[in-house]
Structure formats: structure tokens, C-alpha cells
Design a protein around this motif. Sequence first.
Motif, PDB file in Angstrom:
ATOM      1  N   MET A   1      -9.291  50.703 -18.596  1.00 24.82           N
ATOM      2  CA  MET A   1      -9.372  49.452 -19.306  1.00 24.82           C
ATOM      3  C   MET A   1      -8.008  48.752 -19.333  1.00 24.82           C
ATOM      4  O   MET A   1      -7.944  47.531 -19.294  1.00 24.82           O
ATOM      5  CB  MET A   1      -9.892  49.729 -20.717  1.00 24.82           C
ATOM      6  N   ARG A   2      -6.939  49.548 -19.396  1.00 28.27           N
ATOM      7  CA  ARG A   2      -5.591  48.973 -19.404  1.00 28.27           C
ATOM      8  C   ARG A   2      -5.341  48.171 -18.132  1.00 28.27           C
ATOM      9  O   ARG A   2      -4.734  47.106 -18.171  1.00 28.27           O
ATOM     10  CB  ARG A   2      -4.547  50.081 -19.563  1.00 28.27           C
ATOM     11  N   TRP A   3      -5.813  48.672 -16.992  1.00 30.51           N
ATOM     12  CA  TRP A   3      -5.613  47.973 -15.727  1.00 30.51           C
ATOM     13  C   TRP A   3      -6.305  46.613 -15.734  1.00 30.51           C
ATOM     14  O   TRP A   3      -5.733  45.619 -15.294  1.00 30.51           O
ATOM     15  CB  TRP A   3      -6.130  48.813 -14.555  1.00 30.51           C
ATOM     16  N   LEU A   4      -7.516  46.587 -16.243  1.00 30.60           N
ATOM     17  CA  LEU A   4      -8.243  45.315 -16.313  1.00 30.60           C
ATOM     18  C   LEU A   4      -7.525  44.310 -17.208  1.00 30.60           C
ATOM     19  O   LEU A   4      -7.397  43.134 -16.859  1.00 30.60           O
ATOM     20  CB  LEU A   4      -9.668  45.542 -16.822  1.00 30.60           C
ATOM     21  N   ALA A   5      -7.076  44.773 -18.356  1.00 31.83           N
ATOM     22  CA  ALA A   5      -6.375  43.883 -19.293  1.00 31.83           C
ATOM     23  C   ALA A   5      -5.084  43.356 -18.676  1.00 31.83           C
ATOM     24  O   ALA A   5      -4.783  42.159 -18.763  1.00 31.83           O
ATOM     25  CB  ALA A   5      -6.089  44.619 -20.603  1.00 31.83           C
ATOM     26  N   GLY A   6      -4.309  44.234 -18.065  1.00 31.00           N
ATOM     27  CA  GLY A   6      -3.051  43.816 -17.449  1.00 31.00           C
ATOM     28  C   GLY A   6      -3.258  42.835 -16.316  1.00 31.00           C
ATOM     29  O   GLY A   6      -2.576  41.805 -16.230  1.00 31.00           O
ATOM     30  N   LEU A   7      -4.211  43.125 -15.451  1.00 32.11           N
ATOM     31  CA  LEU A   7      -4.492  42.228 -14.328  1.00 32.11           C
ATOM     32  C   LEU A   7      -5.076  40.900 -14.806  1.00 32.11           C
ATOM     33  O   LEU A   7      -4.792  39.852 -14.232  1.00 32.11           O
ATOM     34  CB  LEU A   7      -5.422  42.910 -13.327  1.00 32.11           C
ATOM     35  N   PHE A   8      -5.871  40.934 -15.875  1.00 30.25           N
ATOM     36  CA  PHE A   8      -6.407  39.695 -16.434  1.00 30.25           C
ATOM     37  C   PHE A   8      -5.274  38.802 -16.928  1.00 30.25           C
ATOM     38  O   PHE A   8      -5.287  37.591 -16.694  1.00 30.25           O
ATOM     39  CB  PHE A   8      -7.386  39.977 -17.579  1.00 30.25           C
ATOM     40  N   LEU A   9      -4.296  39.373 -17.607  1.00 28.51           N
ATOM     41  CA  LEU A   9      -3.170  38.581 -18.104  1.00 28.51           C
ATOM     42  C   LEU A   9      -2.376  37.960 -16.960  1.00 28.51           C
ATOM     43  O   LEU A   9      -1.985  36.791 -17.030  1.00 28.51           O
ATOM     44  CB  LEU A   9      -2.263  39.429 -18.991  1.00 28.51           C
ATOM     45  N   VAL A  10      -2.150  38.727 -15.913  1.00 24.97           N
ATOM     46  CA  VAL A  10      -1.432  38.192 -14.748  1.00 24.97           C
ATOM     47  C   VAL A  10      -2.241  37.056 -14.122  1.00 24.97           C
ATOM     48  O   VAL A  10      -1.699  35.978 -13.829  1.00 24.97           O
ATOM     49  CB  VAL A  10      -1.155  39.310 -13.713  1.00 24.97           C
ATOM     50  N   ALA A  11      -3.541  37.256 -13.947  1.00 22.78           N
ATOM     51  CA  ALA A  11      -4.390  36.222 -13.351  1.00 22.78           C
ATOM     52  C   ALA A  11      -4.450  34.976 -14.232  1.00 22.78           C
ATOM     53  O   ALA A  11      -4.395  33.852 -13.729  1.00 22.78           O
ATOM     54  CB  ALA A  11      -5.798  36.778 -13.119  1.00 22.78           C
ATOM     55  N   HIS A  12      -4.535  35.180 -15.524  1.00 22.95           N
ATOM     56  CA  HIS A  12      -4.575  34.048 -16.456  1.00 22.95           C
ATOM     57  C   HIS A  12      -3.290  33.227 -16.332  1.00 22.95           C
ATOM     58  O   HIS A  12      -3.327  31.992 -16.332  1.00 22.95           O
ATOM     59  CB  HIS A  12      -4.758  34.560 -17.889  1.00 22.95           C
ATOM     60  N   GLY A  13      -2.182  33.898 -16.180  1.00 20.38           N
ATOM     61  CA  GLY A  13      -0.923  33.186 -15.982  1.00 20.38           C
ATOM     62  C   GLY A  13      -0.896  32.418 -14.668  1.00 20.38           C
ATOM     63  O   GLY A  13      -0.460  31.262 -14.623  1.00 20.38           O
ATOM     64  N   LEU A  14      -1.396  33.026 -13.608  1.00 16.43           N
ATOM     65  CA  LEU A  14      -1.384  32.364 -12.299  1.00 16.43           C
ATOM     66  C   LEU A  14      -2.287  31.135 -12.261  1.00 16.43           C
ATOM     67  O   LEU A  14      -2.004  30.173 -11.544  1.00 16.43           O
ATOM     68  CB  LEU A  14      -1.789  33.358 -11.211  1.00 16.43           C
ATOM     69  N   VAL A  15      -3.349  31.147 -13.048  1.00 16.45           N
ATOM     70  CA  VAL A  15      -4.240  29.984 -13.108  1.00 16.45           C
ATOM     71  C   VAL A  15      -3.467  28.749 -13.582  1.00 16.45           C
ATOM     72  O   VAL A  15      -3.713  27.635 -13.112  1.00 16.45           O
ATOM     73  CB  VAL A  15      -5.455  30.281 -14.023  1.00 16.45           C
ATOM     74  N   HIS A  16      -2.516  28.951 -14.482  1.00 22.93           N
ATOM     75  CA  HIS A  16      -1.708  27.826 -14.966  1.00 22.93           C
ATOM     76  C   HIS A  16      -0.949  27.158 -13.818  1.00 22.93           C
ATOM     77  O   HIS A  16      -0.859  25.935 -13.753  1.00 22.93           O
ATOM     78  CB  HIS A  16      -0.730  28.289 -16.044  1.00 22.93           C
ATOM     79  N   LEU A  17      -0.410  27.976 -12.930  1.00 28.09           N
ATOM     80  CA  LEU A  17       0.315  27.424 -11.785  1.00 28.09           C
ATOM     81  C   LEU A  17      -0.628  26.653 -10.872  1.00 28.09           C
ATOM     82  O   LEU A  17      -0.278  25.577 -10.372  1.00 28.09           O
ATOM     83  CB  LEU A  17       1.008  28.539 -11.007  1.00 28.09           C
ATOM     84  N   ALA A  18      -1.816  27.192 -10.656  1.00 29.59           N
ATOM     85  CA  ALA A  18      -2.782  26.553  -9.760  1.00 29.59           C
ATOM     86  C   ALA A  18      -3.284  25.221 -10.314  1.00 29.59           C
ATOM     87  O   ALA A  18      -3.619  24.317  -9.548  1.00 29.59           O
ATOM     88  CB  ALA A  18      -3.962  27.496  -9.514  1.00 29.59           C
ATOM     89  N   ASN A  90      -7.994  18.122 -23.031  1.00 28.82           N
ATOM     90  CA  ASN A  90      -9.214  17.622 -22.434  1.00 28.82           C
ATOM     91  C   ASN A  90     -10.301  18.569 -22.909  1.00 28.82           C
ATOM     92  O   ASN A  90     -10.028  19.771 -23.056  1.00 28.82           O
ATOM     93  CB  ASN A  90      -9.070  17.669 -20.908  1.00 28.82           C
ATOM     94  N   PRO A  91     -11.517  18.111 -23.151  1.00 31.68           N
ATOM     95  CA  PRO A  91     -12.564  19.040 -23.603  1.00 31.68           C
ATOM     96  C   PRO A  91     -12.744  20.255 -22.688  1.00 31.68           C
ATOM     97  O   PRO A  91     -13.176  21.308 -23.143  1.00 31.68           O
ATOM     98  CB  PRO A  91     -13.823  18.169 -23.643  1.00 31.68           C
ATOM     99  N   TRP A  92     -12.384  20.122 -21.427  1.00 29.51           N
ATOM    100  CA  TRP A  92     -12.487  21.260 -20.505  1.00 29.51           C
ATOM    101  C   TRP A  92     -11.569  22.403 -20.935  1.00 29.51           C
ATOM    102  O   TRP A  92     -11.786  23.552 -20.576  1.00 29.51           O
ATOM    103  CB  TRP A  92     -12.117  20.842 -19.091  1.00 29.51           C
ATOM    104  N   TRP A  93     -10.531  22.106 -21.668  1.00 30.85           N
ATOM    105  CA  TRP A  93      -9.560  23.132 -22.080  1.00 30.85           C
ATOM    106  C   TRP A  93     -10.032  23.949 -23.279  1.00 30.85           C
ATOM    107  O   TRP A  93      -9.353  24.897 -23.673  1.00 30.85           O
ATOM    108  CB  TRP A  93      -8.213  22.512 -22.412  1.00 30.85           C
ATOM    109  N   LEU A  94     -11.159  23.620 -23.868  1.00 31.37           N
ATOM    110  CA  LEU A  94     -11.634  24.393 -25.021  1.00 31.37           C
ATOM    111  C   LEU A  94     -11.854  25.857 -24.653  1.00 31.37           C
ATOM    112  O   LEU A  94     -11.542  26.745 -25.443  1.00 31.37           O
ATOM    113  CB  LEU A  94     -12.911  23.773 -25.598  1.00 31.37           C
ATOM    114  N   ILE A  95     -12.361  26.124 -23.467  1.00 30.31           N
ATOM    115  CA  ILE A  95     -12.560  27.520 -23.043  1.00 30.31           C
ATOM    116  C   ILE A  95     -11.207  28.223 -22.922  1.00 30.31           C
ATOM    117  O   ILE A  95     -11.053  29.377 -23.321  1.00 30.31           O
ATOM    118  CB  ILE A  95     -13.373  27.630 -21.738  1.00 30.31           C
ATOM    119  N   GLY A  96     -10.201  27.528 -22.401  1.00 28.51           N
ATOM    120  CA  GLY A  96      -8.856  28.109 -22.299  1.00 28.51           C
ATOM    121  C   GLY A  96      -8.257  28.401 -23.655  1.00 28.51           C
ATOM    122  O   GLY A  96      -7.600  29.431 -23.851  1.00 28.51           O
ATOM    123  N   LEU A  97      -8.474  27.493 -24.596  1.00 30.07           N
ATOM    124  CA  LEU A  97      -7.986  27.736 -25.955  1.00 30.07           C
ATOM    125  C   LEU A  97      -8.681  28.951 -26.562  1.00 30.07           C
ATOM    126  O   LEU A  97      -8.048  29.758 -27.252  1.00 30.07           O
ATOM    127  CB  LEU A  97      -8.195  26.496 -26.827  1.00 30.07           C
TER     128      LEU A  97
END
Length: 111
Positions: A1-18, A90-97
Amino acid sequence: MRWLAGLFLVAHGLVHLAIWLPRPDAKAPFDVGRSPFAGEVRRLAAALAIASAAVLGLGGLGVLVAAPWWIPVTVAGAGISAALLLLTFNPWWLIGLGINAAIIVLALQQG
């Protein structure tokens, strides 16, 4: 589970760049460099996106290696992300929040 959480955080950060670093397409439904509150904020938004990606990535790395500092770093990264989403709201950001709120709550529960 730790691997999933860690990789999710990295991916969530990369989405900001994209989302915030490329110039928006003219066909995009909204401009991520404009704030409904402050007008043109492209440079600030890009800086917050880079900071969010770096801090969330570091938090994800901390989760992966079970470092004791991952909680405050992750909370800070989610906070930076939330600030970016609110700045360029933007209302689209509600999921991100919601994702950021969940990250903060789950991280603080581990402390």
C-alpha cells in the motif's frame, strides 16, 4: 500500500506540470493562466505548479522510503496545490481540491 500511496503523490505532482506549464490550446474550455480573482497569473500559476510538483514528489519519495518527514512535506505539497487550484479556480478543479483535502486528512491521520 505504501508503494501505491507514494507513486500516487508523485503522479499527482506531475499532473500539475502537465496542466499549468504548456501554453493553453485555443480550443481549451478555459485558460489555466487566468484567475477569476486576479486576472492574468500565468507566471505565478507556473511557479506554484512547479513548487507543488516538487514538494508532492518529495513527499511521495518520503512515503516510498518510509521517511519520518513525509507527513509535513506531503501536507505542504497538497496545500500548495490547493492554493494553485483556488488561484485559477474553475469548477473542474473541485475534484482536485477534494483530492488535496483527502491527501491532507490521510497524511495527518498517520502522524
